[in-house]
Design a protein around this motif. Structure first.
Motif, PDB file in Angstrom:
ATOM      1  N   CYS A 119       7.715   6.010  -7.278  1.00 23.86           N
ATOM      2  CA  CYS A 119       6.957   5.242  -6.288  1.00 23.86           C
ATOM      3  C   CYS A 119       6.601   3.842  -6.783  1.00 23.86           C
ATOM      4  O   CYS A 119       5.893   3.100  -6.101  1.00 23.86           O
ATOM      5  CB  CYS A 119       5.668   5.978  -5.903  1.00 23.86           C
ATOM      6  SG  CYS A 119       5.944   7.505  -4.981  1.00 23.86           S
TER       7      CYS A 119
ATOM      8  N   LYS B 127       8.780  -1.030  -4.451  1.00 25.03           N
ATOM      9  CA  LYS B 127       8.288  -1.223  -3.088  1.00 25.03           C
ATOM     10  C   LYS B 127       9.001  -0.298  -2.105  1.00 25.03           C
ATOM     11  O   LYS B 127      10.206  -0.099  -2.174  1.00 25.03           O
ATOM     12  CB  LYS B 127       8.515  -2.668  -2.644  1.00 25.03           C
ATOM     13  CG  LYS B 127       7.720  -3.706  -3.397  1.00 25.03           C
ATOM     14  CD  LYS B 127       8.094  -5.106  -2.919  1.00 25.03           C
ATOM     15  CE  LYS B 127       7.394  -6.189  -3.740  1.00 25.03           C
ATOM     16  NZ  LYS B 127       7.845  -7.546  -3.363  1.00 25.03           N
TER      17      LYS B 127
ATOM     18  N   VAL C 109       7.911   6.336  -1.142  1.00 32.76           N
ATOM     19  CA  VAL C 109       6.791   7.279  -1.122  1.00 32.76           C
ATOM     20  C   VAL C 109       7.314   8.649  -1.556  1.00 32.76           C
ATOM     21  O   VAL C 109       8.523   8.901  -1.519  1.00 32.76           O
ATOM     22  CB  VAL C 109       6.154   7.374   0.285  1.00 32.76           C
ATOM     23  CG1 VAL C 109       5.419   6.085   0.623  1.00 32.76           C
ATOM     24  CG2 VAL C 109       7.213   7.678   1.351  1.00 32.76           C
TER      25      VAL C 109
ATOM     26  N   ALA D 289       2.338   6.619  -1.337  1.00 34.12           N
ATOM     27  CA  ALA D 289       2.786   5.703  -2.392  1.00 34.12           C
ATOM     28  C   ALA D 289       2.306   6.124  -3.770  1.00 34.12           C
ATOM     29  O   ALA D 289       2.756   5.570  -4.774  1.00 34.12           O
ATOM     30  CB  ALA D 289       2.305   4.284  -2.078  1.00 34.12           C
TER      31      ALA D 289
END
Length: 414
Positions: A17, A20, A23, A148
């Motif tokens: 994670c 960018k 998740v 995230a």
């Protein structure tokens, strides 16, 4: 295990994670009776990723590998998610491919994407039918909990006999853009050179083509994961995938330019670090072993010799006993299937406690057994071999062989 430092690259938290747009999540869906242990994990990018993978070279391959290969072929190297389970390898089952495809369909439905965009992997016991009900009942819960900061949960979900999770990520600058590349790995036993070893998932926000990812991955595997040996057994489910979503905003890498070199170095750092983590957590291990062979006539020779030493049961036992029995190292060098002059070989043993020289020109030299025992008392042991016959070098990683290895594998199915 101490991480190595590299100029221009900074270690950061976050694992899969860290980059960018990625998740992750992990839950217990019922495959593992221990409700405190996750057994189903997911990694997802809402942006389509360029992707590549390498797999076991075992002739027996888990159904998830067959399915993942077809998915990446169908999409031309595109993917958006990984769905992975532990406890059951979904291997050597007549309905394995059907089940793997169904798992991907369930994940795709929960994420609202096409099933071909799913990379599937499984780890655990071979030859047991994998039940589909836990996936049907919990896939939406898994996808609904993606976050995230879900990397720890996902990393926990892929552990089997691992005693710790294995995650690493680095940050670096590429084309003026801040980029990240991170991964998670599982593996403790049934690990031997022959392509990626274990299950490993890497994510990055670098913009790079699938072909360039595959090229970098295939080259780095040769000098990292393929140089790792815990016990001499090559697993049936080994998979290492890389997904790149391009959200860092750099100009896409499509050729072997300077940006490619920076990306490749980041990939090497993460893969080397995870290789060392896998070696450190070998089943029953008390020591991580790193063997460096230098002065070789070519890299292939250096790799062959380093791997021969690191997978030698007698050398591994000597390291467990903190015994500087360097003759076992020379023996392993001697049966390595490569061309070199054994009478020019030097061997040193090293740790944070210092260095002890044990062999010069293929023969033993006087050394302090007391100093050697002190050096070998550390958790990380470095076996340094100089063939003195060229400029090439290579490393291999492994661990000592302990009583606990037999105990763990004597009742693995339980």
């Amino acid at each position: 295990m101490k991480k190595k430092t590299y100029e221009g690259y900074t270690y950061v938290d976050g694992g899969v994670c860290a980059a960018k747009g990625f998740v992750a999540n992990g839950i217990n869906c019922g495959l593992n009776s221990d409700k405190n242990k996750n057994d189903l994990g997911m990694v997802y990018s809402s942006t389509v990723c360029n992707a590549a993978a390498v797999y076991t070279q075992n002739k027996v391959k888990g159904a998830p590998i067959l399915v993942t290969k077809e998915h990446l072929k169908a999409t031309g190297g595109k993917a958006m998610a990984v769905v992975v389970n532990s406890k059951n390898a979904n291997t050597c089952n007549a309905d394995g491919v059907e089940k793997a495809e169904r798992i991907c369909e369930l994940a795709a439905d929960a994420l609202g994407i096409d099933a071909d965009m799913i990379i599937n992997a499984s780890t655990g016991v071979i030859g047991q039918i994998i039940p589909i009900e836990p996936f049907e009942e919990h896939m939406k819960e898994l996808a609904g909990g993606l976050s995230a900061d879900g990397n720890d949960k996902a990393a926990n979900a892929i552990m089997t006999t691992d005693t710790v999770d294995k995650q690493v990520a680095v940050e670096f600058i590429l084309g003026g853009k801040t980029c990240r590349l991170g991964g998670m790995a599982k593996g403790s036993g049934m690990i031997h050179p022959n392509m990626a070893t274990t299950l490993n998932f890497i994510t990055t926000d670098v913009a790079i083509s699938a072909d360039m990812i595959q090229k970098a991955l295939s080259e780095i595997v040769k000098i990292t994961y393929n140089c790792l040996s815990i016990d001499g057994d090559t697993s049936t489910n080994d998979t290492l995938s890389v997904m790149a979503n391009g959200l860092a905003g750099n100009e896409e890498i499509v050729t072997e330019n300077d940006d490619y070199a920076i990306f490749k170095k980041a990939l090497y750092i993460v893969m080397e670090c995870m290789t060392m983590m896998l070696a450190s957590d070998g089943e029953g291990a008390s020591k991580m072993l790193e063997c460096t062979v230098s002065g070789a006539p070519d890299q292939d020779t250096a790799i062959i010799v380093a791997k021969s030493i690191i997978r030698s049961p007698l050398t591994k036992c000597a390291m467990f006993g903190e015994d500087a029995n360097w003759g076992r190292i020379l023996c392993a060098i001697g049966y390595a299937e490569a061309d070199f002059d054994i009478d020019k070989v030097d061997v040193d043993l090293e740790s944070e406690k210092g260095i002890v020289e044990v062999c010069r020109n293929g023969s033993g030299i006087p050394f302090s057994e007391e100093k050697a025992s002190e050096v070998l008392s550390e958790d990380d042991i470095y076996i340094n071999v100089n063939l003195n016959q060229g400029e090439a070098s290579a490393k291999a990683w492994g661990c000592d062989l302990t009583y606990d290895y037999v105990k763990i594998n004597g009742d693995y199915r339980s």
